[in-house]
Design a protein around this motif. Sequence first.
Motif, PDB file in Angstrom:
ATOM      1  N   TYR A   1     -44.472 -26.259  70.690  1.00 25.52           N
ATOM      2  CA  TYR A   1     -45.484 -27.187  71.201  1.00 25.52           C
ATOM      3  C   TYR A   1     -46.235 -27.968  70.115  1.00 25.52           C
ATOM      4  CZ  TYR A   1     -45.017 -24.783  75.719  1.00 25.52           C
ATOM      5  OH  TYR A   1     -44.548 -24.244  76.879  1.00 25.52           O
ATOM      6  N   PHE A   2     -46.298 -27.467  68.865  1.00 28.56           N
ATOM      7  CA  PHE A   2     -47.132 -28.096  67.847  1.00 28.56           C
ATOM      8  C   PHE A   2     -46.331 -28.319  66.559  1.00 28.56           C
ATOM      9  CE2 PHE A   2     -49.870 -25.475  70.557  1.00 28.56           C
ATOM     10  CZ  PHE A   2     -50.748 -26.444  71.036  1.00 28.56           C
ATOM     11  N   VAL A   3     -46.803 -29.294  65.766  1.00 29.70           N
ATOM     12  CA  VAL A   3     -46.159 -29.578  64.490  1.00 29.70           C
ATOM     13  C   VAL A   3     -47.242 -29.953  63.481  1.00 29.70           C
ATOM     14  CG1 VAL A   3     -45.771 -32.006  65.110  1.00 29.70           C
ATOM     15  CG2 VAL A   3     -44.385 -30.955  63.323  1.00 29.70           C
ATOM     16  N   THR A   4     -47.019 -29.549  62.235  1.00 28.77           N
ATOM     17  CA  THR A   4     -47.894 -29.920  61.128  1.00 28.77           C
ATOM     18  C   THR A   4     -47.031 -30.613  60.085  1.00 28.77           C
ATOM     19  OG1 THR A   4     -49.210 -27.938  61.556  1.00 28.77           O
ATOM     20  CG2 THR A   4     -49.595 -29.090  59.470  1.00 28.77           C
ATOM     21  N   ALA A   5     -47.442 -31.804  59.662  1.00 34.73           N
ATOM     22  CA  ALA A   5     -46.575 -32.572  58.763  1.00 34.73           C
ATOM     23  C   ALA A   5     -47.382 -33.426  57.804  1.00 34.73           C
ATOM     24  CB  ALA A   5     -45.633 -33.463  59.574  1.00 34.73           C
ATOM     25  N   TRP A   6     -46.913 -33.465  56.556  1.00 32.31           N
ATOM     26  CA  TRP A   6     -47.415 -34.426  55.575  1.00 32.31           C
ATOM     27  C   TRP A   6     -46.495 -35.642  55.604  1.00 32.31           C
ATOM     28  CZ3 TRP A   6     -51.958 -34.635  53.370  1.00 32.31           C
ATOM     29  CH2 TRP A   6     -52.678 -33.460  53.092  1.00 32.31           C
ATOM     30  N   VAL A   7     -47.101 -36.824  55.745  1.00 29.60           N
ATOM     31  CA  VAL A   7     -46.347 -38.079  55.753  1.00 29.60           C
ATOM     32  C   VAL A   7     -46.789 -38.902  54.543  1.00 29.60           C
ATOM     33  CG1 VAL A   7     -45.758 -40.156  57.041  1.00 29.60           C
ATOM     34  CG2 VAL A   7     -46.241 -38.014  58.268  1.00 29.60           C
ATOM     35  N   PRO A   8     -45.949 -38.981  53.504  1.00 26.42           N
ATOM     36  CA  PRO A   8     -46.329 -39.735  52.294  1.00 26.42           C
ATOM     37  C   PRO A   8     -46.111 -41.232  52.491  1.00 26.42           C
ATOM     38  CG  PRO A   8     -44.161 -38.812  52.017  1.00 26.42           C
ATOM     39  CD  PRO A   8     -44.639 -38.336  53.359  1.00 26.42           C
TER      40      PRO A   8
ATOM     41  N   TYR B   1     -37.680 -23.013  67.781  1.00 28.33           N
ATOM     42  CA  TYR B   1     -37.567 -23.042  66.327  1.00 28.33           C
ATOM     43  C   TYR B   1     -38.925 -22.917  65.649  1.00 28.33           C
ATOM     44  CZ  TYR B   1     -36.528 -24.783  61.641  1.00 28.33           C
ATOM     45  OH  TYR B   1     -36.423 -24.912  60.280  1.00 28.33           O
ATOM     46  N   LEU B   2     -38.995 -22.041  64.667  1.00 25.09           N
ATOM     47  CA  LEU B   2     -40.152 -21.918  63.783  1.00 25.09           C
ATOM     48  C   LEU B   2     -39.638 -22.033  62.360  1.00 25.09           C
ATOM     49  CD1 LEU B   2     -43.095 -21.265  63.039  1.00 25.09           C
ATOM     50  CD2 LEU B   2     -42.495 -18.836  63.175  1.00 25.09           C
ATOM     51  N   GLY B   3     -40.006 -23.117  61.683  1.00 23.70           N
ATOM     52  CA  GLY B   3     -39.532 -23.316  60.322  1.00 23.70           C
ATOM     53  C   GLY B   3     -39.895 -24.707  59.842  1.00 23.70           C
ATOM     54  N   ALA B   4     -39.316 -25.081  58.702  1.00 26.16           N
ATOM     55  CA  ALA B   4     -39.618 -26.366  58.097  1.00 26.16           C
ATOM     56  C   ALA B   4     -38.604 -27.423  58.530  1.00 26.16           C
ATOM     57  CB  ALA B   4     -39.628 -26.233  56.581  1.00 26.16           C
ATOM     58  N   ALA B   5     -38.985 -28.681  58.313  1.00 28.42           N
ATOM     59  CA  ALA B   5     -38.090 -29.789  58.631  1.00 28.42           C
ATOM     60  C   ALA B   5     -38.423 -30.973  57.732  1.00 28.42           C
ATOM     61  CB  ALA B   5     -38.223 -30.192  60.098  1.00 28.42           C
TER      62      ALA B   5
ATOM     63  N   ALA C   1     -42.650 -34.002  55.430  1.00 30.10           N
ATOM     64  CA  ALA C   1     -42.469 -32.566  55.220  1.00 30.10           C
ATOM     65  C   ALA C   1     -43.239 -31.858  56.325  1.00 30.10           C
ATOM     66  CB  ALA C   1     -42.981 -32.144  53.852  1.00 30.10           C
ATOM     67  N   ALA C   2     -42.525 -31.155  57.194  1.00 32.38           N
ATOM     68  CA  ALA C   2     -43.150 -30.592  58.390  1.00 32.38           C
ATOM     69  C   ALA C   2     -42.848 -29.113  58.527  1.00 32.38           C
ATOM     70  CB  ALA C   2     -42.663 -31.331  59.640  1.00 32.38           C
ATOM     71  N   ILE C   3     -43.745 -28.430  59.206  1.00 31.58           N
ATOM     72  CA  ILE C   3     -43.488 -27.078  59.703  1.00 31.58           C
ATOM     73  C   ILE C   3     -43.640 -27.137  61.222  1.00 31.58           C
ATOM     74  CG2 ILE C   3     -44.369 -24.723  59.840  1.00 31.58           C
ATOM     75  CD1 ILE C   3     -44.849 -24.744  56.905  1.00 31.58           C
ATOM     76  N   VAL C   4     -42.566 -26.725  61.893  1.00 33.79           N
ATOM     77  CA  VAL C   4     -42.439 -26.889  63.337  1.00 33.79           C
ATOM     78  C   VAL C   4     -42.614 -25.546  64.023  1.00 33.79           C
ATOM     79  CG1 VAL C   4     -40.942 -27.779  65.171  1.00 33.79           C
ATOM     80  CG2 VAL C   4     -40.793 -28.750  62.867  1.00 33.79           C
ATOM     81  N   GLN C   5     -43.311 -25.557  65.147  1.00 36.07           N
ATOM     82  CA  GLN C   5     -43.434 -24.383  65.991  1.00 36.07           C
ATOM     83  C   GLN C   5     -43.453 -24.849  67.439  1.00 36.07           C
ATOM     84  OE1 GLN C   5     -47.358 -23.494  64.114  1.00 36.07           O
ATOM     85  NE2 GLN C   5     -48.071 -23.138  66.224  1.00 36.07           N
TER      86      GLN C   5
ATOM     87  N   LYS D   1     -29.627 -37.297  57.351  1.00 35.42           N
ATOM     88  CA  LYS D   1     -30.172 -36.993  58.673  1.00 35.42           C
ATOM     89  C   LYS D   1     -31.653 -37.360  58.738  1.00 35.42           C
ATOM     90  CE  LYS D   1     -27.124 -33.006  59.506  1.00 35.42           C
ATOM     91  NZ  LYS D   1     -27.094 -31.537  59.825  1.00 35.42           N
ATOM     92  N   HIS D   2     -32.055 -37.830  59.893  1.00 35.89           N
ATOM     93  CA  HIS D   2     -33.476 -38.111  60.102  1.00 35.89           C
ATOM     94  C   HIS D   2     -34.270 -36.835  60.387  1.00 35.89           C
ATOM     95  CE1 HIS D   2     -32.427 -42.506  61.395  1.00 35.89           C
ATOM     96  NE2 HIS D   2     -32.382 -42.321  60.092  1.00 35.89           N
ATOM     97  N   TYR D   3     -33.564 -35.763  60.750  1.00 38.65           N
ATOM     98  CA  TYR D   3     -34.229 -34.490  61.051  1.00 38.65           C
ATOM     99  C   TYR D   3     -33.338 -33.358  60.565  1.00 38.65           C
ATOM    100  CZ  TYR D   3     -35.985 -30.569  63.908  1.00 38.65           C
ATOM    101  OH  TYR D   3     -36.475 -29.354  64.340  1.00 38.65           O
ATOM    102  N   GLU D   4     -33.780 -32.688  59.529  1.00 39.21           N
ATOM    103  CA  GLU D   4     -33.015 -31.580  58.944  1.00 39.21           C
ATOM    104  C   GLU D   4     -33.865 -30.323  58.973  1.00 39.21           C
ATOM    105  OE1 GLU D   4     -29.839 -29.617  56.971  1.00 39.21           O
ATOM    106  OE2 GLU D   4     -29.892 -31.664  57.746  1.00 39.21           O
TER     107      GLU D   4
END
Length: 548
Positions: free
Chosen positions: A270-277, A230-234, A264-268, A240-243
């Motif tokens: 092996y790696f993930v980038t996420a803002w955690v407020p 999967y490549l996209g946002a989550a 707010a994450a973008i998943v690819q 749901k805890h993961y959408e």
Amino acid sequence: MDLQRTLLIAGLVVVGYLTVLQWNQDYNQPPAVSQTEAQLPATSAPAVQSTSATSDAPDLAQDSLPDTNDSAPSAELVTVTTDTLIMTIDTRGGDIVRIELPKYPRVKGQTEPFVLLENTAHRTFIAQSGLTGANGPDRLGKPVYNSAKTSYSLGNSQELNVDLTLKADNGVNITKRFVFTKGTYQVKVDYRIQNNSDSTWRGNFYSQLKRDNTEDPSREISSSGNINTYLGAAVKTEEKHYEKLDFSDFTDSPFKEKVKGGYAAIVQHYFVTAWVPNQNQVNTFQTRVYKGDNIISVVEPTVEVAPGQTETVGATLYAGPKNQEVLESLAQGLDLTIDYGMLWWFAKPLFLLLSYIHSVLGNWGWSIITLTIIVKGLFFPLSKASYTSMAKMRKISPKMQALKEKHGEDKQALSQAMMKLYKDEKVNPMGGCLPILVQMPVFIALYWVLIESVELRHAPWLGWIHDLSQMDPYFILPLIMGASMFAQQLLSPTPPDPMQARVMKLMPVIFTFFFLWFPAGLVLYWVTNNLLSISQQWYITKSIEAQD
């Protein structure tokens, strides 16, 4: 028998069609520009695209993007180096326009780091944050911050603070602070708002990820191109805890929801980038498309700073490998970005067991083999029932062939005779299938564990296998896998229907073709599983023959 034959032929047609589609996808695509071609030499700062004159910050008043033509001074790039991150910050907006991961080489055996975030002609993937709302400086466009230096290094320190400063209108001073901690991929981003004016300052902190539609860079450098992850946002939602939020839906079906905490994450791969407020307040999450780029943003509640007072707002940015324990500690559901599919509840303990085995053996290849042996052992009672049924079916296959010759084309009589034979011999024709179906969820869960685990990236096994996440360079394991499937067929009863028998003979060839480009770790799992199955089936078959 007609139903079995129809299903097998239909399955073969589907498999063949998917093979053609996958072959076309993997080998009939225009060559993509590599990361190396799109970046400057390592000795110089990475190229940064010119920033648009209009703002891409959320507009709280109209819930749309403002269209302003602010002219800003040229941006200055600030480089921050830690043991885990090499980050480039643009002083215009304080945007993070590049992140390299020095502990994860782009290609095994080389020193060039994997580039997670970048803003080049080849790819746009950046992390932004700012202050919008009534008095926020980002409401009219990106403000330009000042930095004391253009280069920072963590060195031997445990923590590093990098400050960008801004003197806003009416005596409001803003400090954007990046806090780096040794050994982590988390960066704390705080805004310190000092109100020296005579009126109350009001604004909203926002953070967002902006990415174009380019391919996952992990796929570009992978020899196992037929594995699609999967490549996209989550995000986390109320239900749901993961959408997952596909980029393709950002235009037609934009997402917007208020959630307590969240991410707010973008998943690819092996790696993930996420803002955690802030996890103790209700935040607004939304998606949109801005000038062709996909944006997922978080807007926190309005903050008020009275005259003479100072307030701090901010969030945490995670940019790194999919580490299950770390992600789980940051936000509820963020660890689910390690996407094990519907069987995540079973796959997670499998991964924990695999990790424990690795902590003992120190080699991921032998750990996969050991885990497969353990799982196979746990399901031996089911396997025994399955192989016992197969052995009995093999034993009565001459009688079944005789019945077919006796009844000829009279299918009704043949069916009745075969049912009587099954009853007399106490054989359940479905006995060999049901136990295998029960085990399938386990094998599917293990499959996704091996696909999603960043720990297998660049992990060697032995000899010619230098990277379990890549295809076998000499196709040795896939060929062994195909041979093991053929050996299994020799131990199984021959289907009475000639067409069905021919289809079954083709299956090892078809699966061998598929597995040629599979990651070596997955093929190693299947080879081990097949060899164990052959051993169990041979032992049970010989035992039954000895009893007779």
